[in-house]
Motif scaffolding. Sequence first.
Motif, PDB file in Angstrom:
ATOM      1  N   LEU A 245      -4.391   4.666   0.872  1.00  0.00           N
ATOM      2  CA  LEU A 245      -4.645   5.390   2.649  1.00  0.00           C
ATOM      3  C   LEU A 245      -5.537   4.249   3.052  1.00  0.00           C
TER       4      LEU A 245
ATOM      5  N   THR B  85       1.038  -1.066  -0.023  1.00  0.00           N
ATOM      6  CA  THR B  85       0.043   0.236  -0.114  1.00  0.00           C
ATOM      7  C   THR B  85       0.936   1.020  -0.080  1.00  0.00           C
ATOM      8  N   LYS B  86       2.147   1.117   0.845  1.00  0.00           N
ATOM      9  CA  LYS B  86       3.081   2.495   0.895  1.00  0.00           C
ATOM     10  C   LYS B  86       3.062   2.712  -0.654  1.00  0.00           C
TER      11      LYS B  86
ATOM     12  N   LEU C   7       0.801   5.452  -2.088  1.00  0.00           N
ATOM     13  CA  LEU C   7       0.116   6.706  -1.949  1.00  0.00           C
ATOM     14  C   LEU C   7       0.493   7.920  -2.727  1.00  0.00           C
TER      15      LEU C   7
ATOM     16  N   ALA D 232      -5.073   5.620  -4.646  1.00  0.00           N
ATOM     17  CA  ALA D 232      -4.273   6.443  -3.877  1.00  0.00           C
ATOM     18  C   ALA D 232      -4.881   6.549  -2.201  1.00  0.00           C
TER      19      ALA D 232
END
Length: 115
Positions: A99, A83-84, A87, A95
């Motif tokens: 988050l 997931t990072k 972002l 995005a």
Amino acid sequence: MRTRSDHGHELIPCPEQTPDALRAALAVVAPSRLDEMQAEKDEAFAKAVDWQSLSPVQSWVLIWAREIEIARRPDLSARYTSTKGNLEHEDPAIAREALRELSAVLDESMRAVRT
């Protein structure tokens, strides 16, 4: 160290929430972060003295217990890492989802260390 079996595979048991136990656990699951941990510990202890409060030290313990929880559990670590990278995706929907997922990982790991 405490053990939990309510989620999948764990690289190490959950450490006690003491500076020495957290450092030992981090040395196993993410040794490259030891200097970062030490710098933040030094800062927390300096603030504790300055503020005449243990809250900076308590926050440091919780933050690093959460970081270790993520690193010691491949399921959380994989979700966190994937997931990072999204972002700052050009598609706002992707995005936002990243988050949301990152928040879910952080919440899950914090719940785990507070039990």
